[in-house]
Scaffold this active site. Structure first.
Site, PDB file in Angstrom:
ATOM      1  N   LYS A 132       0.827  -1.210   0.000  1.00  0.00           N
ATOM      2  CA  LYS A 132       0.000   0.000   0.000  1.00  0.00           C
ATOM      3  C   LYS A 132       0.865   1.265   0.000  1.00  0.00           C
ATOM      4  O   LYS A 132       0.349   2.372   0.168  1.00  0.00           O
ATOM      5  CB  LYS A 132      -0.910   0.012   1.235  1.00  0.00           C
ATOM      6  CG  LYS A 132      -1.837  -1.193   1.314  1.00  0.00           C
ATOM      7  CD  LYS A 132      -2.562  -1.213   2.655  1.00  0.00           C
ATOM      8  CE  LYS A 132      -3.314  -2.527   2.842  1.00  0.00           C
ATOM      9  NZ  LYS A 132      -3.852  -2.655   4.199  1.00  0.00           N
ATOM     10  N   ARG A 167      14.798 -10.250   3.627  1.00  0.00           N
ATOM     11  CA  ARG A 167      15.191 -10.480   2.234  1.00  0.00           C
ATOM     12  C   ARG A 167      14.539  -9.378   1.403  1.00  0.00           C
ATOM     13  O   ARG A 167      13.347  -9.120   1.551  1.00  0.00           O
ATOM     14  CB  ARG A 167      14.741 -11.850   1.745  1.00  0.00           C
ATOM     15  CG  ARG A 167      14.920 -12.000   0.225  1.00  0.00           C
ATOM     16  CD  ARG A 167      14.704 -13.422  -0.248  1.00  0.00           C
ATOM     17  NE  ARG A 167      15.851 -14.241   0.072  1.00  0.00           N
ATOM     18  CZ  ARG A 167      16.193 -15.334  -0.606  1.00  0.00           C
ATOM     19  NH1 ARG A 167      15.494 -15.726  -1.646  1.00  0.00           N
ATOM     20  NH2 ARG A 167      17.226 -16.040  -0.241  1.00  0.00           N
ATOM     21  N   HIS A 191      24.415 -12.682   0.326  1.00  0.00           N
ATOM     22  CA  HIS A 191      23.531 -13.645   0.985  1.00  0.00           C
ATOM     23  C   HIS A 191      24.414 -14.380   1.991  1.00  0.00           C
ATOM     24  O   HIS A 191      24.838 -15.513   1.764  1.00  0.00           O
ATOM     25  CB  HIS A 191      22.958 -14.609  -0.055  1.00  0.00           C
ATOM     26  CG  HIS A 191      21.823 -15.462   0.432  1.00  0.00           C
ATOM     27  ND1 HIS A 191      21.469 -15.550   1.767  1.00  0.00           N
ATOM     28  CD2 HIS A 191      20.952 -16.281  -0.234  1.00  0.00           C
ATOM     29  CE1 HIS A 191      20.449 -16.381   1.893  1.00  0.00           C
ATOM     30  NE2 HIS A 191      20.113 -16.833   0.693  1.00  0.00           N
TER      31      HIS A 191
END
Length: 330
Positions: A88, A110, A138
């Site tokens: 939103k 993430r 990562h």
């Protein structure tokens, strides 16, 4: 050794010391046994609340973190971008601050933007763990890869490790490159020039243009997924052509002068970057990587929450270490 040994957050391996990386690997070792028990739970993080904030689709990494959190007895909340206030128009910081107002202790994030984890960590008091940010890093995937290599070979220093495939789009490749280099491995990359980052040689890695050369050189091949979702057209002629030129096949491995350990961070494109007979073959440690992922993430969560490495054994047994891990997070 207490939590400041790692700092407040784990956002990448580039700025970590070899001692910090070894601390995580050594702490993961006693946690491996927890997953083999009939009751797979220890009280090390009882009372802690951890939010998994995933702005990208993920199955294995999210589930691995969930297992790690639950096996440490933490309370977990999963938030996906779709269906949340983010869709939103709410900003990343607003989302995190609202969560923090609910008195959470850690955020596992993430995000498709490089640097998002560090950006968030600088703005909230809770610990932040990077579960993959854009094309940047990562770190927990690289840590579990390092643990798997160490388990298989008994060491990392002096080993020859080649990252094969889509290095350009791979945050796993970057974290592996930093981690392997810091622990004394020789690192190489192999793949089409279109899938190599510009200036890759400046990082001190060997670059192979042919998969046959990489196989002849390496002790370990870490085969990277072709990240088709991040590619525009023109990086490779076709999937069939990529497999023909760079696919890791039994026929190619048979010509190697020594046995090679085969790794893959997943999910695999079978028949594209790796042949199923290799992925499921005797040299593959791909399922060991998955198992080690839970132990490594348990170690990271435990250390950032204030757990001490020397108490990991006690925490694993459900003894005195639980108090150490229950120490306040920054």
């Amino acid at each position: 050794m207490t939590a400041p040994a790692l700092g407040k957050d784990l956002t990448g391996l580039e700025h970590m010391t070899p001692e910090q990386i070894r601390l995580i690997l050594d702490t993961a070792e006693p946690f491996k046994e927890v997953s083999e028990r009939p009751i797979k739970k220890v009280p090390a993080l009882r009372g802690k609340t951890i939010v998994n904030l995933f702005f990208e689709a993920s199955t294995r990494t999210r589930i691995s973190f969930e297992f790690a959190e639950k096996r440490l007895s933490a309370d977990t909340v999963n938030v996906a971008a779709t269906g949340s206030s983010v869709s939103k128009g709410e900003t990343l910081v607003d989302t995190a601050r609202n969560l923090e107002a609910m008195r959470i202790d850690m955020v596992v994030i993430r995000h498709p933007s490089s640097g998002a984890a560090e950006f968030l960590g600088d703005r909230i008091a809770s610990n932040v763990i990077n579960a993959g940010d854009g094309k940047h890093e990562h770190p927990t995937q690289a840590l579990l890869d390092l643990l798997t290599i160490r388990d298989k070979h008994g060491k990392i220093e002096g080993l020859k490790v080649c990252l094969v495939g889509d290095v350009l789009h791979s945050r796993v490749a970057r974290s592996n490159l930093w981690g392997l280099s810091k622990l004394g491995a020789e690192v190489a990359v192999c793949g089409p020039w279109t899938l190599m980052p510009r200036g890759i040689q400046e990082l001190g890695v060997t670059v192979f243009g042919r998969i046959e050369e990489a196989i002849e050189w390496a002790d370990v091949l870490n085969v990277l997924r072709l990240q088709l979702e991040r590619m525009e057209k023109g990086f490779i002629p076709s999937l069939r052509e990529y497999y023909r030129v760079f696919g890791v096949t039994p026929e190619r491995l048979e010509r190697s002068p020594k046995p090679i350990t085969i790794m893959h961070p997943g999910p695999m494109n079978r028949g594209v970057e790796i042949d199923s007979r290799v992925a499921d073959g005797p040299h593959s440690v791909i399922l060991d990587q998955v198992t080690n992922g839970v132990a490594v993430r348990m170690a990271v969560l435990y250390l950032l929450a204030g757990g001490r490495a020397e108490l990991a054994d006690a925490a694993k047994r459900g003894g005195g270490g639980g108090g150490g891990a229950g120490g306040g997070s920054e």
